[in-house]
Design an enzyme around this catalytic site. Structure first.
Site, mmCIF file in Angstrom:
data_model
loop_
_atom_site.group_PDB
_atom_site.id
_atom_site.type_symbol
_atom_site.label_atom_id
_atom_site.label_comp_id
_atom_site.label_asym_id
_atom_site.label_seq_id
_atom_site.Cartn_x
_atom_site.Cartn_y
_atom_site.Cartn_z
ATOM 1 N N GLU A 114 -5.987 -8.680 -0.666
ATOM 2 C CA GLU A 114 -6.595 -8.831 0.660
ATOM 3 C C GLU A 114 -8.089 -8.603 0.510
ATOM 4 O OE1 GLU A 114 -5.112 -5.959 3.467
ATOM 5 O OE2 GLU A 114 -3.051 -6.692 3.385
ATOM 6 N N GLU B 152 0.825 -1.213 0.000
ATOM 7 C CA GLU B 152 0.000 0.000 0.000
ATOM 8 C C GLU B 152 0.861 1.266 0.000
ATOM 9 O OE1 GLU B 152 -3.005 -0.259 3.065
ATOM 10 O OE2 GLU B 152 -4.016 -1.927 2.054
#
Ligand SMILES: *[C@@H]1O[C@H](CO)[C@@H](O)[C@H](O)[C@H]1NC(C)=O
Ligand SMILES: *[C@@H]1O[C@H](CO)[C@@H](O)[C@H](O)[C@H]1NC(C)=O
Ligand SMILES: *[C@@H]1O[C@H](CO)[C@@H](O)[C@H](O)[C@H]1NC(C)=O
Ligand SMILES: *[C@@H]1O[C@H](CO)[C@@H](O)[C@H](O)[C@H]1NC(C)=O
Ligand SMILES: *[C@@H]1O[C@H](CO)[C@@H](O)[C@H](O)[C@H]1NC(C)=O
Length: 469
Positions: A271, A123
């Protein structure tokens, strides 16, 4: 049906006739995220046994843990390993550092350990702090160097990618209007997509319908977020019809990529999942919803032919569920510590069936959802357990240092001055801090020393501030 699926089916039928296996035993393509931010988790060896016994075929790590990579040797589990964010800039600026990373974290284990992806950073584009913006610049160069190191060693089967969060797009609604954020679109996303497309790699994205739902539970249907129910949404731009929020989020990435000229890069869900618990002020976080979300997800992912998404019907989407365990050392709201499929002692929090074949009626019944409606009433933030006094005093100091009158009542002459107990002083400081700064994102956590309660801790003249919902 693609060629690969056809082959899979033929091989499956062959195995079926050979060993009399049931369809249910054919491995799926679903993976799990093996996060280790807990001080009470099973050993890596036990964890890998658990992952295998649950019949996951892939595992994603947040580093390149040598113990885990050694233990995976000789297993059929496919590993995705990660270059950590702090390693990116070095690798991006030096081929020698990239070569060394690949030597230490790949060549030592591969091919006995099956490594399918090297993920560069996690991220990286979500943080807008100045020091993190340097990572934006170094991300794609680091990916190119890692790939060059692999190529130099003749390794072609390991792909390179980077998992991004949904905040790379400006809006996911309607999906057809999505585009990448203007601060990253040209400088990072275009070169990243060029790299992924040119190397036939995949776009890894963390996709949690829970977050948009929890941010707007009155306007977003819970069932739509949980991949069920009969609500549909028609995108006015594309005329595509959506039956769930996950598809909407995935397609917003697809539309954003198309706007930069990249129509075909396959997606991987790096995810996804749903929290099985959390704080009292959080709604929708319960075992019921977590089990329902993951059941519906698995049903979608194992459908034959694959359901894909409205923009890409029939396409397989490799997926890593988050997460293997509840992790007690994650910070933030309580839900952050409750994404697990398993308790830290290795027992399941709810039943899952990765074949997607088991009818819902065969599951042990789920506890009823307890908190799907927004919290109403008064909450306090109090000392959570038999706390270590040293740590408690440090936490009080931290809360009081925020100033703005947070701890006036604890000062000489204040209503909560001695001789009240250290616990009441701490509960006062925690509650007062939380009440003042909650709107700015402060949580009732204090490294696990604090928790929310509906019972008023006030004693005598010491009135502890509360938050009213
Ligand atoms: C993406 O890759 C394909 C296959 O190599 C190529 O034909 C296409 O031109 C590439 N797209 C862009 C926008 O570069
Ligand atoms: C959607 O489902 C609900 C409850 O299952 C039902 O009452 C309603 O009539 C359905 N609506 C449509 C449009 O099918
Ligand atoms: C595992 O932990 C859970 C949650 O703390 C608990 O409910 C359960 O009884 C434990 N099981 C075993 C076998 O220790
Ligand atoms: C209390 O916490 C401090 C600081 O973390 C630590 O040094 C100390 O050993 C702890 N005491 C007990 C009894 O756990
Ligand atoms: C503290 O209070 C002052 C005055 O009310 C306000 O301007 C300031 O933003 C507050 N500080 C914080 C960190 O909330």
């Amino acid at each position: 049906m693609s060629f690969c699926n056809l082959m899979e089916t033929l091989v499956a039928l062959f195995l079926l006739s050979l060993f009399g296996l049931s369809m249910a035993e054919i491995p799926n393509k679903i993976g799990v995220n093996y996060g280790m931010l807990g001080n009470n988790l099973p050993s890596p060896a036990r964890s890998i046994e658990l992952i295998q016994s649950m019949k996951f075929s892939r595992v994603k790590l947040y580093d390149a843990n040598p113990e885990v990579l050694n233990l995976l040797s000789g297993t059929k589990l496919q590993a995705s390993i990660m270059v950590q964010n702090h390693e990116i800039s070095g690798i991006g600026s030096s081929q020698a550092i990239a070569d060394e990373w690949v030597r230490n974290n790949v060549l030592l284990y591969y091919p006995d350990t099956i490594i399918s992806f090297i993920l560069v950073g996690n991220e990286v584009l979500s943080s807008t702090l100045d020091q993190d913006r340097e990572l934006w610049r170094d991300l794609v160069p680091a990916m190119r160097r890692i790939r060059a190191s692999l190529r130099a060693k003749g390794i072609r089967t390991i792909k390179v990618s980077t998992p991004l969060a949904m905040d790379v797009v400006e809006s996911t609604f309607p999906p057809s209007s999505a585009k990448f954020r203007s601060d990253i679109s040209e400088s990072v996303m275009e070169p990243l997509l060029r790299f992924l497309n040119g190397t036939r790699s995949h776009f890894f994205v963390d996709v949690y319908p829970y977050f948009p739902w929890s941010g707007d539970p009155t306007n977003i249907d819970l069932d739509f977020a949980l991949l069920q129910g009969n609500y549909t949404y028609t995108d006015p731009g594309s005329r595509l019809v959506y039956t769930n929020l996950l598809d909407q989020m995935l397609d917003s990435i697809t539309f954003a990529m198309s706007k930069l000229g990249y129509e075909k890069i396959p997606l991987v869900i790096a995810e996804t999942g749903w929290p099985n618990g959390g704080d009292l002020d959080q709604s929708g976080v319960n075992v019921h919803n977590a089990a329902i979300y993951n059941r519906n997800l698995i049903k979608k992912l194992t459908a034959k032919p694959p359901s894909g998404t409205p923009a890409r019907p029939g396409v397989n989407i490799p997926t890593f569920i988050f997460s293997l365990y509840d992790e007690d050392q994650k910070t933030g709201p309580g839900s952050e510590r409750h994404w697990g499929l398993l308790h830290p002692n290795g027992t399941s929090i709810y039943e899952i069936d990765l074949t997607g074949k088991r009818p819902i009626s065969q599951y042990k019944s789920l506890p009823l959802p307890t908190n799907n409606e927004p919290c109403k009433g008064e909450l306090w933030c109090v000392v959570a357990r038999e706390a270590n006094l040293t740590e408690l005093r440090l936490a009080i100091e931290y809360a009081c240092a925020s100033g703005n009158g947070t701890c006036d009542a604890l000062m000489p002459g204040g209503e909560c001055q001695e001789p009240v107990s250290e616990y009441l002083r701490a509960s006062y400081a925690f509650s007062s801090f939380w009440a003042r700064f909650r709107s700015q994102g402060a949580t009732c956590y204090f490294n696990g020393l604090a928790e929310q309660t509906t019972s008023n801790p006030s004693r005598g003249s010491c009135k502890v501030p509360s938050v009213t919902f």
